[in-house]
Design an enzyme around this catalytic site. Sequence first.
Site, PDB file in Angstrom:
ATOM      1  N   HIS A  13       0.846  -1.195   0.000  1.00 34.33           N
ATOM      2  CA  HIS A  13       0.000   0.000   0.000  1.00 34.33           C
ATOM      3  C   HIS A  13       0.874   1.234   0.000  1.00 34.33           C
ATOM      4  O   HIS A  13       1.927   1.247   0.631  1.00 34.33           O
ATOM      5  CB  HIS A  13      -0.923   0.004   1.228  1.00 34.33           C
ATOM      6  N   ASP A  48      -8.065  -5.310  -0.781  1.00 27.00           N
ATOM      7  CA  ASP A  48      -8.484  -6.161  -1.898  1.00 27.00           C
ATOM      8  C   ASP A  48      -8.225  -7.645  -1.663  1.00 27.00           C
ATOM      9  O   ASP A  48      -8.826  -8.484  -2.328  1.00 27.00           O
ATOM     10  CB  ASP A  48      -7.764  -5.732  -3.183  1.00 27.00           C
TER      11      ASP A  48
HETATM   12  N1  COA Z   1       4.061  -7.441  -4.519  1.00 30.97           N
HETATM   13  C1  COA Z   1       5.394  -7.481  -4.473  1.00 30.97           C
HETATM   14  N2  COA Z   1       6.166  -6.431  -4.139  1.00 30.97           N
HETATM   15  C2  COA Z   1       5.547  -5.301  -3.840  1.00 30.97           C
HETATM   16  C3  COA Z   1       4.149  -5.171  -3.858  1.00 30.97           C
HETATM   17  C4  COA Z   1       3.420  -6.313  -4.209  1.00 30.97           C
HETATM   18  N3  COA Z   1       2.081  -6.285  -4.239  1.00 30.97           N
HETATM   19  N4  COA Z   1       3.811  -3.930  -3.506  1.00 30.97           N
HETATM   20  C5  COA Z   1       4.949  -3.277  -3.284  1.00 30.97           C
HETATM   21  N5  COA Z   1       5.987  -4.102  -3.482  1.00 30.97           N
HETATM   22  C6  COA Z   1       7.386  -3.787  -3.313  1.00 30.97           C
HETATM   23  C7  COA Z   1       7.951  -3.097  -4.547  1.00 30.97           C
HETATM   24  O1  COA Z   1       8.456  -4.008  -5.483  1.00 30.97           O
HETATM   25  C8  COA Z   1       9.029  -2.270  -3.922  1.00 30.97           C
HETATM   26  O2  COA Z   1      10.106  -3.132  -3.588  1.00 30.97           O
HETATM   27  P1  COA Z   1      11.615  -2.695  -3.814  1.00 30.97           P
HETATM   28  O3  COA Z   1      11.793  -1.492  -2.931  1.00 30.97           O
HETATM   29  O4  COA Z   1      12.364  -3.907  -3.404  1.00 30.97           O
HETATM   30  O5  COA Z   1      11.698  -2.350  -5.263  1.00 30.97           O
HETATM   31  C9  COA Z   1       8.430  -1.811  -2.611  1.00 30.97           C
HETATM   32  O6  COA Z   1       7.499  -2.833  -2.264  1.00 30.97           O
HETATM   33  C10 COA Z   1       7.715  -0.467  -2.676  1.00 30.97           C
HETATM   34  O7  COA Z   1       6.801  -0.503  -3.759  1.00 30.97           O
HETATM   35  P2  COA Z   1       6.281   0.777  -4.527  1.00 30.97           P
HETATM   36  O8  COA Z   1       5.900   0.364  -5.913  1.00 30.97           O
HETATM   37  O9  COA Z   1       7.243   1.898  -4.390  1.00 30.97           O
HETATM   38  O10 COA Z   1       5.016   1.134  -3.710  1.00 30.97           O
HETATM   39  P3  COA Z   1       3.837   2.030  -4.214  1.00 30.97           P
HETATM   40  O11 COA Z   1       3.469   2.871  -3.086  1.00 30.97           O
HETATM   41  O12 COA Z   1       4.131   2.736  -5.485  1.00 30.97           O
HETATM   42  O13 COA Z   1       2.749   0.935  -4.574  1.00 30.97           O
HETATM   43  C11 COA Z   1       0.829  -0.295  -4.728  1.00 30.97           C
HETATM   44  C12 COA Z   1       1.564   0.759  -3.918  1.00 30.97           C
HETATM   45  C13 COA Z   1      -0.523  -0.533  -4.072  1.00 30.97           C
HETATM   46  C14 COA Z   1       0.626   0.191  -6.151  1.00 30.97           C
HETATM   47  C15 COA Z   1       1.648  -1.586  -4.713  1.00 30.97           C
HETATM   48  O14 COA Z   1       1.818  -2.057  -3.396  1.00 30.97           O
HETATM   49  C16 COA Z   1       1.064  -2.663  -5.593  1.00 30.97           C
HETATM   50  O15 COA Z   1       1.314  -2.684  -6.809  1.00 30.97           O
HETATM   51  N6  COA Z   1       0.247  -3.603  -5.007  1.00 30.97           N
HETATM   52  C17 COA Z   1      -0.399  -4.617  -5.776  1.00 30.97           C
HETATM   53  C18 COA Z   1      -1.703  -4.075  -6.333  1.00 30.97           C
HETATM   54  C19 COA Z   1      -2.747  -3.900  -5.275  1.00 30.97           C
HETATM   55  O16 COA Z   1      -2.951  -4.749  -4.443  1.00 30.97           O
HETATM   56  N7  COA Z   1      -3.421  -2.763  -5.337  1.00 30.97           N
HETATM   57  C20 COA Z   1      -4.496  -2.434  -4.429  1.00 30.97           C
HETATM   58  C21 COA Z   1      -4.106  -1.293  -3.551  1.00 30.97           C
HETATM   59  S1  COA Z   1      -5.336  -1.010  -2.312  1.00 30.97           S
END
Ligand code: COA
Length: 379
Positions: free
Chosen positions: A264, A315
């Site tokens: 998140h 989710d």
């Molecule tokens: N699976 C695997 N790794 C994940 C992850 C996931 N669902 N969510 C975050 N990470 C990891 C990233 O790869 C990153 O790792 P690193 O630092 O080793 O590269 C780190 O966690 C930070 O991720 P980041 O993309 O910077 O976080 P964000 O704030 O941009 O992303 C989301 C937030 C929600 C977009 C992200 O967690 C995600 O894509 N989740 C899956 C989709 C989802 O469930 N969405 C519903 C949200 S309510």
Amino acid sequence: MSTSEDRVVVRGLEGVCAAETRVSYVDGVNGELFYSGYNIHDLADKVSYEEVIYLLWHDHLPNKEDLWEFKSKLVAEMRLPAQVIHAIELTPPGSHPMSVLRTGVSMLGMFDPDAQDNCAAANGRKAIRLVAAIPTIVANLHRIRTRQPVLSADPGLGVAANFLYMLRGTAPDEEEAKAMDLLMVLHADHGLNASTFAARVAASTETDMHSALTAAIGTLKGHLHGGANQKVMEMLVRIDGVGMVQDYIHGMLDEGHRIMGFGHRVYKTEDPRASHLRGVSQFLCKRAGQEHLYNISHRIEEVVKEAKGIYPNVDFYSATVQHALGIPKEFFTAVFAASRCAGWVAHILEQYRDNRLIRPTSKYVGKYGRKFAPLDRRE
Ligand code: COA
């Protein structure tokens, strides 16, 4: 004024504060969520979805009479103009329910008697009609796709129970109705997330409520936002048993995939909504003879936490909850929208009340001073 080169880009607007709000607050450090000042843990299981809508729109909880009147108005508006039902019938069978919902809401805007009126009273009427019509579009779409007649709302049921009734054709029992209501309560609002921001950006141009909600629905559809719940279910059905989870998750992570339903932008600890949904998922999966899906989910949670240090978001367990309630996975995100519309509307109304056009800037990283060549002299 700063030049383009001096500007600092905050990718994904992370940490940027773009609005004042009284609607909800997400405390990502402590894993807490507040609706109009009430901790979600104090509201969950104690208030109905209608009470939460009222709270988000009025900044206070309704008394008994207010609630009765509000609920009656909402349920009475759980119907669609015949032209919108016909338009849903014409959508391609393979089109995603979120695409149909986006189009349906846009179309409702052309049939609303207050369509061109943006005054507070007209917006109050549109708010009720929209929050009642959105679950109805989702339920009707399912009936149409499964070649069953669309159903009218039962005035004796609330919005959540009516949604299940109109979707499945059978009224939910008490436990199902309670679970559906809680699901809607937990999805009703969540700070300045991407779709809410989209709604506020649209509202800040003083466009109409239907247009702002259409922008929000299109934004929620993405799998980094509301689209994740469907992807969670698709993952669960690919995993044959608890014993497969470790290899499956590590395989996904090694290939650089994200695990849907985890991580998140704001929560650095457990999403409080996931804590509630985990319990509901366990209960409903057992009841529906789908305990294996809960067990697989729980194991995924352990493996992902160990491998990446991240937690399930709203989710993740919402997928098994909806599945156990008999909602097809293609409809999961639309069910999210059918609940979040309460919060979107609250934010749109808040934006209208104290509006300033949302118009950020960008850092230009392209070229300057290029020599123009007419079409017949270009290579
Ligand atoms: N699976 C695997 N790794 C994940 C992850 C996931 N669902 N969510 C975050 N990470 C990891 C990233 O790869 C990153 O790792 P690193 O630092 O080793 O590269 C780190 O966690 C930070 O991720 P980041 O993309 O910077 O976080 P964000 O704030 O941009 O992303 C989301 C937030 C929600 C977009 C992200 O967690 C995600 O894509 N989740 C899956 C989709 C989802 O469930 N969405 C519903 C949200 S309510």
